[in-house]
Design a protein around this motif. Structure first.
Motif, PDB file in Angstrom:
ATOM      1  N   PHE A 187       0.829  -1.199   0.000  1.00  0.00           N
ATOM      2  CA  PHE A 187       0.000   0.000   0.000  1.00  0.00           C
ATOM      3  C   PHE A 187       0.871   1.260   0.000  1.00  0.00           C
ATOM      4  N   VAL A 188       1.910   1.273   0.834  1.00  0.00           N
ATOM      5  CA  VAL A 188       2.785   2.439   0.922  1.00  0.00           C
ATOM      6  C   VAL A 188       3.495   2.677  -0.408  1.00  0.00           C
ATOM      7  N   ILE A 189       3.991   1.602  -1.038  1.00  0.00           N
ATOM      8  CA  ILE A 189       4.654   1.735  -2.341  1.00  0.00           C
ATOM      9  C   ILE A 189       3.682   2.302  -3.371  1.00  0.00           C
ATOM     10  N   LEU A 190       2.470   1.749  -3.384  1.00  0.00           N
ATOM     11  CA  LEU A 190       1.457   2.187  -4.351  1.00  0.00           C
ATOM     12  C   LEU A 190       1.131   3.659  -4.173  1.00  0.00           C
ATOM     13  N   VAL A 191       0.863   4.068  -2.947  1.00  0.00           N
ATOM     14  CA  VAL A 191       0.523   5.461  -2.681  1.00  0.00           C
ATOM     15  C   VAL A 191       1.687   6.376  -3.049  1.00  0.00           C
ATOM     16  N   GLY A 192       2.924   5.955  -2.736  1.00  0.00           N
ATOM     17  CA  GLY A 192       4.096   6.754  -3.080  1.00  0.00           C
ATOM     18  C   GLY A 192       4.236   6.957  -4.580  1.00  0.00           C
ATOM     19  N   VAL A 193       4.041   5.885  -5.355  1.00  0.00           N
ATOM     20  CA  VAL A 193       4.150   5.969  -6.812  1.00  0.00           C
ATOM     21  C   VAL A 193       3.074   6.886  -7.387  1.00  0.00           C
ATOM     22  N   THR A 194       1.826   6.705  -6.946  1.00  0.00           N
ATOM     23  CA  THR A 194       0.734   7.508  -7.501  1.00  0.00           C
ATOM     24  C   THR A 194       0.847   8.980  -7.095  1.00  0.00           C
ATOM     25  N   LEU A 195       1.302   9.243  -5.874  1.00  0.00           N
ATOM     26  CA  LEU A 195       1.511  10.637  -5.471  1.00  0.00           C
ATOM     27  C   LEU A 195       2.636  11.279  -6.276  1.00  0.00           C
ATOM     28  N   GLY A 196       3.690  10.506  -6.574  1.00  0.00           N
ATOM     29  CA  GLY A 196       4.773  11.021  -7.412  1.00  0.00           C
ATOM     30  C   GLY A 196       4.274  11.399  -8.793  1.00  0.00           C
ATOM     31  N   ILE A 197       3.426  10.541  -9.373  1.00  0.00           N
ATOM     32  CA  ILE A 197       2.841  10.830 -10.683  1.00  0.00           C
ATOM     33  C   ILE A 197       2.005  12.109 -10.618  1.00  0.00           C
ATOM     34  N   THR A 198       1.220  12.240  -9.544  1.00  0.00           N
ATOM     35  CA  THR A 198       0.342  13.406  -9.392  1.00  0.00           C
ATOM     36  C   THR A 198       1.143  14.699  -9.287  1.00  0.00           C
ATOM     37  N   ILE A 199       2.217  14.689  -8.505  1.00  0.00           N
ATOM     38  CA  ILE A 199       3.055  15.888  -8.347  1.00  0.00           C
ATOM     39  C   ILE A 199       3.723  16.246  -9.672  1.00  0.00           C
ATOM     40  N   TRP A 200       4.198  15.228 -10.395  1.00  0.00           N
ATOM     41  CA  TRP A 200       4.797  15.472 -11.712  1.00  0.00           C
ATOM     42  C   TRP A 200       3.779  16.102 -12.657  1.00  0.00           C
ATOM     43  N   ALA A 201       2.560  15.572 -12.645  1.00  0.00           N
ATOM     44  CA  ALA A 201       1.526  16.097 -13.545  1.00  0.00           C
ATOM     45  C   ALA A 201       1.134  17.514 -13.175  1.00  0.00           C
TER      46      ALA A 201
END
Length: 589
Positions: free
Chosen positions: A23-37
């Motif tokens: 869960f932590v890995i998933l949330v970290g990856v998706t938040l990274g994508i969101t910040i990049w976008a």
């Protein structure tokens, strides 16, 4: 075959560690994508429509990610595992619905609208009443769909963390864990939408679609390998473990829908009408779902809109074929008794199947825990992607329709509109969290059925008549939307879903005082007492249909037509302009 396998069989500590890590890995990856976008989101077009920069393939993947919700991944696998052939009706209905979207909606919506569903409805009508009605319908559909995802997530996480009655994890019992999970998902979806806008949401949906397809494919291949790719052996064992008498009935229609009741013509007719009602809602509801409709605005032209739907159909079609292997595989390898013991609705059938396959192929309890954690992360990603899309649809409608075009009458700039959209995401998120906490013990089927029924009853008639009927006008649009909305909600509130639920052992026609006696409450009590009923156990529901579509969808179309015919408002020039734009794309944004 581990007939008695349940999630509790795994080392709880190992299971929790792996699940939380994923869960932590998933949330970290998706938040990274969101910040990049977020660094590429500068204008209203970027926030609402991702700058219309996505290719047909990318948008098709995102549509798949938006559409294949937790109800699809967890719910359909569970329905097939418990009801066999009849469970697959959901897969067929959800897939066929895309033909309606492709042939009647996708290209025309892309050419006619700008940011929201109401853009199309208001093009040749009075702005304020039509945009208000469209916005209200969008928000209500989205809220109920949001609740279904969040309630499902709460139940799933409580189960995956191994929190049983009397147990605690980090000081939380099962109910507290549900509340915390619902709040966490609400916070994350607010972050995705306010920070990343449509671009961030789209990339999260693409990643989720990829994860879901890979996860489902791995499980499917494992199930088929267990039976040496012999479908007859798989289906035979699924039938044998189904608990049905005779076993072959598991592979035939009539276990749940369209049932025959000897000597009871009323019950037989009701069951068959319910099947038709379910089919109508599934097939027509998709083309009216606001969070799906706004995805057509994210591509640069009509050709890309058509291509995105074709890609979505391919992706979704393959996935729903794999739900056959997941559902029947769970019935064969896990067994009905273990599935029902873990969750009576069957929502944990796919995770239980993953655990059993992990034990077989990856070695013992750790292998089961590892594959279970991966599939749980996929399910969690599914929920995050869908709630982000729903929140974006709602906040866009609040900002663009109600604020910019109704309250400000178009006298506002894009920057202000985007700011309001971000604040709207906070409001929608807060409402969804609050309602999700209170609704955490409701039947998820109630929420999903209502969302699809409202979409098909309120939104679709107004959209189709706006695009194809020259005489359609403001009164027709508002009457159709409000009549469809009210009738869908009303029918569901008077249906067995709200009046005690219907198990596969009971039909709408057999809901009697015995049900109240079974639940230990007064016959006419309307207190919420368990997770399967909105109004607890009562006498027979006033309307015996579980699915409202057969009643509410015709009402939506009839009132839309009556409203149009009883008003003298006409604007043939504006209709001609809309027709030219919708068919050619000329003048489209």
């Amino acid at each position: 075959m581990h007939e008695s396998v349940t999630l509790a069989a795994v080392s709880v500590g190992t299971q929790r560690t792996l699940t939380l890590t994923m869960f932590v890995i998933l949330v970290g990856v998706t938040l990274g994508i969101t910040i990049w976008a977020s660094r590429q989101t500068r204008s209203a077009a970027d926030f609402y429509a991702g700058g219309r920069s996505f290719s047909g393939f990318q948008n098709g993947m995102a549509i798949g990610g938006d559409y294949m919700s937790a109800a699809s991944f967890l719910g359909i696998a569970g329905i097939i595992a418990l009801n066999g052939y009849d469970g697959f009706l959901y897969s067929i209905g959800f897939l066929v619905a895309w033909l309606v979207a492709l042939l009647l909606v996708a290209e025309l919506m892309r050419n006619s609208g700008r940011y929201t569903m109401a853009d199309v409805l208001a093009f040749r009508m009075r702005q304020a009443p039509v945009r208000t009605a469209g916005s209200i319908s969008t928000i209500i559909v989205s809220i109920f769909y949001l609740l279904a995802q969040m309630v499902g997530a709460g139940a799933l996480v409580a189960l995956l963390l191994g929190i049983k009655a009397g147990d605690k994890f980090l000081g939380m019992d099962a109910e507290t864990a549900k509340i915390v999970t619902i709040a966490l998902i609400g916070v994350l979806m607010i972050v995705y939408v306010t920070v990343g806008g449509m671009k961030g949401t789209t990339y999260v949906q693409i990643v989720k679609a990829f994860m879901l397809m890979i996860g489902a494919l791995v499980l499917t291949l494992m199930v088929l390998a267990a039976y040496k790719f012999n479908l007859s052996s798989l289906l035979g064992e699924a039938a044998a473990k189904s608990g049905r008498t005779p076993p072959e009935s598991f592979l035939q229609p009539g276990l749940r829908y369209g049932r025959e009741f000897a000597g009871n013509a009323t019950a037989t007719l009701t069951s068959k009408l319910d099947l038709i009602s379910l089919g109508l809602a599934l097939v027509l509801g998709t083309a009216g779902l606001p969070h799906i409709l706004i995805r057509f605005y994210t591509v640069p032209n009509a050709k890309a809109a058509r291509k995105s739907v074709v890609w979505a159909i391919g992706l979704i079609g393959v996935f729903y074929l794999m739900t056959l292997a997941l559902g029947f595989g769970a019935a064969a390898l896990v067994g009905r008794s273990a599935i029902v013991a873990q969750d009576p609705a069957g929502n944990t059938a796919a995770p239980q199947l993953a655990q059993e396959l992990g034990r077989r192929y990856l070695g013992g309890d750790f292998g089961g825990s590892f594959l279970l954690a991966i599939i749980a992360a996929v399910a969690f990603a599914t929920i995050l992607a869908v709630v982000a899309g729903l929140t974006l649809a709602s906040s866009s409608s609040l900002a663009h329709d109600l604020y910019a075009n109704v309250l400000k009458r178009g006298q506002t700039d894009e920057r202000q509109e985007v700011v309001v959209a971000r604040y709207s995401a906070f409001v929608i998120g807060a409402v969804a969290i609050l309602l999700g906490i209170f609704a955490r013990n409701l039947n998820v089927a109630f929420l999903v059925a209502l969302a699809f029924a409202i979409a098909a009853s309120a939104n679709l008639p107004a959209i189709l008549f706006s695009l194809f009927w020259k005489r359609f006008n403001t009164r027709g649009a508002t009457w159709g939307i409000y009549a469809g909305l009210i009738s869908a909600v009303g029918v569901v509130l008077l249906s067995p879903i709200a009046w005690g639920g219907v198990s596969d052992a009971r039909t709408p026609a057999t809901l009697t005082a015995a049900q109240a006696k079974d639940c230990g409450v007064p016959q006419n009590s309307k207190a919420v007492s368990n997770a399967t009923a909105l109004f607890s156990c009562t006498t027979a529901a006033p309307i015996p249909l579980e699915n409202p579509g057969l009643i509410s969808i015709p009402i939506g179309f009839i009132f839309a037509a009556l409203g149009a015919m009883t008003s003298k408002e006409r604007d043939p020039d504006k209709y001609s302009e809309l027709e030219a734009r919708s068919l050619t794309g000329a003048g489209a944004h």
